[in-house]
Scaffold this motif. Structure first.
Motif, mmCIF file in Angstrom:
data_model
loop_
_atom_site.group_PDB
_atom_site.id
_atom_site.type_symbol
_atom_site.label_atom_id
_atom_site.label_comp_id
_atom_site.label_asym_id
_atom_site.label_seq_id
_atom_site.Cartn_x
_atom_site.Cartn_y
_atom_site.Cartn_z
ATOM 1 N N UNK A 275 18.270 -37.876 -21.012
ATOM 2 C CA UNK A 275 19.477 -37.191 -20.552
ATOM 3 C C UNK A 275 20.663 -37.479 -21.462
ATOM 4 N N UNK A 276 20.751 -38.707 -21.966
ATOM 5 C CA UNK A 276 21.865 -39.067 -22.837
ATOM 6 C C UNK A 276 21.841 -38.208 -24.102
ATOM 7 N N UNK A 277 20.649 -37.980 -24.660
ATOM 8 C CA UNK A 277 20.540 -37.127 -25.845
ATOM 9 C C UNK A 277 20.971 -35.704 -25.505
ATOM 10 N N UNK B 37 24.715 -35.499 -25.393
ATOM 11 C CA UNK B 37 25.325 -35.475 -26.728
ATOM 12 C C UNK B 37 25.138 -34.110 -27.393
ATOM 13 N N UNK B 38 23.918 -33.554 -27.269
ATOM 14 C CA UNK B 38 23.638 -32.258 -27.898
ATOM 15 C C UNK B 38 24.646 -31.220 -27.424
ATOM 16 N N UNK B 39 24.822 -31.130 -26.107
ATOM 17 C CA UNK B 39 25.730 -30.114 -25.561
ATOM 18 C C UNK B 39 27.188 -30.451 -25.831
ATOM 19 N N UNK C 232 28.426 -32.022 -28.473
ATOM 20 C CA UNK C 232 28.764 -31.709 -29.858
ATOM 21 C C UNK C 232 28.705 -30.208 -30.132
ATOM 22 N N UNK C 233 27.960 -29.470 -29.320
ATOM 23 C CA UNK C 233 27.921 -28.015 -29.494
ATOM 24 C C UNK C 233 29.253 -27.393 -29.077
ATOM 25 N N UNK D 229 32.196 -29.310 -28.811
ATOM 26 C CA UNK D 229 33.347 -30.059 -29.338
ATOM 27 C C UNK D 229 34.010 -29.289 -30.482
ATOM 28 N N UNK E 229 33.023 -30.126 -34.328
ATOM 29 C CA UNK E 229 31.620 -30.152 -34.743
ATOM 30 C C UNK E 229 30.808 -28.979 -34.205
ATOM 31 N N UNK E 230 31.298 -28.322 -33.157
ATOM 32 C CA UNK E 230 30.446 -27.371 -32.453
ATOM 33 C C UNK E 230 30.527 -25.941 -32.948
ATOM 34 N N UNK F 74 28.658 -39.666 -20.806
ATOM 35 C CA UNK F 74 28.582 -39.413 -22.239
ATOM 36 C C UNK F 74 29.583 -38.335 -22.672
#
Lengths: 277, 310
Positions: B135-137, B140-142, B144-145, B147, B150-151, B249
């Motif tokens: 879930x933590x990954x 982060x994926x969502x 940074x998408x 943000x 970066x996104x 996160x």
């Protein structure tokens, strides 16, 4: 004609599901290959302008991540093993025997599956400190295996209920000893269920985050999910984003491999425990 | 089932033998269950009782000497604090929205997985990946998408420099999105299992009688899947209610995105305020009990199926 058109619609649906499931993974991989010094921009793109391995070098040279990887593998495997063994005894009893407290055990497992773990972090934090197991492997293995137990017990008892246990007696009638009957007849029948349960339990322990950040404080026992959330980058001037994605890719690899190898079993296991076995 | 079958195979035993064998079976059953029972009590029941006791004290780890009995004082403090209610509302919104969307989406996925012929196992493999990813990954994926620096989301949607994590509702939107992505596979697999159990003859009979697809869905499919739907709903509702990883996160609780589990964590672990923290723990536990009670009594969810003691 109608059938063909319908089947084309279902295929499109299947494709949409695949895109939905895999697109975020593509983003994770893409971001993990971006240059950590230059990827930030006013107008970020999906794919890197230049693909680099730097982030993977960063995570594998960072003690926080490498020790976390070791901790995660060790803690998840041991917790899975213990949970599966303890659950195997219980599931065997549940599937084959009649005894008082059987319903109570199943209800208790159900209650624990629904238990808010956050309600326990305070007392466990305090108990673990006074027992001297705060920030140790065993301190995480114990709660991990406890919260994995309900999943292990249901999944396995659902599998065990489907085993034709009479075959054990049949083998004994045919002249096998009790041990031979168990070893040659029951073990091969029970092994797939035990194995599937182990995979699901491993996923559960691999994913665990709340307890991992509450009951650890150093690299000694911090697991990957916890380390990810504390990772601040190779240097204070560099953004940790791309390295975090690289680390995420690394911890997703075992999941992908297990899913690719055992898709059918995982599907069967997930549904066996929850809806009639 | 198996039990009765095995017994039928055996010769009718003498009464004395029955009690002997039954007693032996009883003892063995209890012995085999004991390790699981002991571990579960040690890690959940005992700490819960401990939390109830602690919740009656004013107790901070940073000031152990100041420990004093305050009765239900902590509960009054928590329940009159706007933070508790704000976190309660946040948790409620996340739970209701994510479970509702997941139910609809999960149904769609289950139907597709049931009917699709080309690449069936590919689809089933694909859908298990979000289920297995940590879930933590996913968080982060969502994050940074969406943000800003970066996104790709703002570029693709032409939103310019809209800061998703700048206010409550857009932050919650992204949190819920990550939650939905990660957990819809689970609900759809449970629904698929329910779908597979409906006898094909029922659908066929309805079709012969001239029922439209919509009528078959409403009159045949859904009623026959009620048990599977309720079980999936109960599990996902309680799971969403305990949400912690995603807000931790993605926003660290900023802009009123803190959830109840997060609040319990913050008071107990970050602030080591064990008295009030334990009161929050006990209240959180009670909310879960209430939700489970509503499902079991109110909606008559049949848990014997889940529990496996039919």
């Amino acid at each position: 004609m109608v059938g063909q058109r319908a089947s084309r619609w279902w295929t499109t649906g299947g494709l949409l599901i695949l895109v939905w499931a895999l697109f975020p993974l593509l983003w994770m991989v893409s971001l993990s290959f971006k240059d950590p010094n230059t990827f930030r921009s006013q107008t970020p793109t999906f794919f890197p302008s230049k693909w680099v391995w730097t982030n993977y070098q960063t995570v594998f040279s960072d003690a926080l991540f490498t020790s976390a990887l070791r901790n995660s593998i060790g803690i998840s495997l041991i917790a899975t093993l213990l949970s599966v063994v303890i659950a195997m005894f219980a599931a065997y009893a549940i599937a084959r025997m009649d005894y008082p407290g059987k319903k109570f055990l199943l209800s208790m497992a159900l209650a624990i599956a629904m238990f808010p773990q956050a309600a326990l972090v305070g007392p466990l934090f305090n108990m673990w400190r006074s027992l001297g197991i705060y920030d140790t492997w065993i301190g995480l293995i114990i709660p991990d295996l406890t919260f994995a137990l309900p999943l292990s017990i249901w999944t396995m008892s659902a599998f065990f209920r489907q085993i034709p246990w009479e075959m054990e007696q049949a083998a004994q009638v045919d002249g096998a000893t009790a041990w031979q009957a168990f070893r040659r007849v029951i073990v091969p029948l029970a092994a797939p269920g035990v194995f599937t349960t182990a995979i699901l339990t491993f996923f559960f322990c691999w994913n665990e985050f709340l307890l991992a950040i509450s009951l650890t404080s150093t690299n000694r026992a911090r697991t990957v999910p916890a380390a990810l959330s504390f990772f601040t980058g190779a240097s204070q001037f560099q953004s940790p984003i791309t390295a975090i994605m690289a680390a995420s890719v690394v911890v997703t690899i075992p999941v992908v491999l297990l899913v690719l190898a055992f898709q059918r079993r995982i599907m069967a296991g997930l549904t066996a425990g929850a809806v009639k076995g | 089932m198996t039990l009765t079958e095995t017994r039928v195979d055996q010769p009718a035993p003498q009464p004395a033998e029955v009690t002997d064998r039954a007693r032996h079976e009883r003892r063995l059953g209890l012995t085999l269950s004991a390790p699981a029972f002991i571990v579960m009590v040690f890690v959940t029941a005992y700490p819960l009782v401990y939390a109830v006791v602690l919740s009656l004290y004013n107790y901070r780890l940073t000031d152990p000497a100041g420990k004093s009995f305050v009765g239900f004082g902590n509960y009054a403090t928590v329940l009159t604090d706007p933070v508790w209610w704000s976190d309660f509302a946040t948790t409620l919104v996340i739970t209701v929205v994510s479970v509702a969307v997941e139910l609809v989406l999960g149904f769609g996925f289950a139907f597709v997985m049931y009917r699709v012929l080309a690449g069936r196992s590919l689809v089933r493999t694909g859908i298990l990946i979000p289920y297995g990813i940590i879930t933590v990954a996913s968080a982060f994926i969502w994050r940074y998408a969406f943000q800003l620096d970066s996104g790709f989301v703002n570029q693709w949607l032409g939103l310019g420099d809209f800061n998703w994590f700048g206010q409550r509702w857009s932050s919650l939107f992204v949190i819920i999105l990550s939650e939905i992505w990660k957990t819809t596979p689970f609900i759809s697999l449970l629904l698929l299992a329910g779908l597979v159990q409906i006898p094909e003859e029922l659908q066929e009979a309805a079709r012969v009688d001239g029922a439209t697809a919509a009528q078959r869905l409403r009159r045949v499919t859904l009623p026959n899947m009620k048990a599977a739907i309720m079980v999936a709903l109960l599990f996902r509702t309680l799971d969403a209610w305990r949400i912690f990883d995603n807000p931790f996160v993605m926003t660290a609780g900023a802009n009123k995105t803190e959830t109840l589990s997060f609040l319990a964590y913050r008071q107990n672990v970050t602030l080591v305020n064990l008295g009030a923290g334990s009161a929050i723990s006990v209240l959180l536990f009670l909310t879960v009990v209430v939700i489970a009670f509503i499902f079991v009594k109110g909606f008559r969810t049949d848990l014997s199926q889940v529990r496996g003691d039919r």
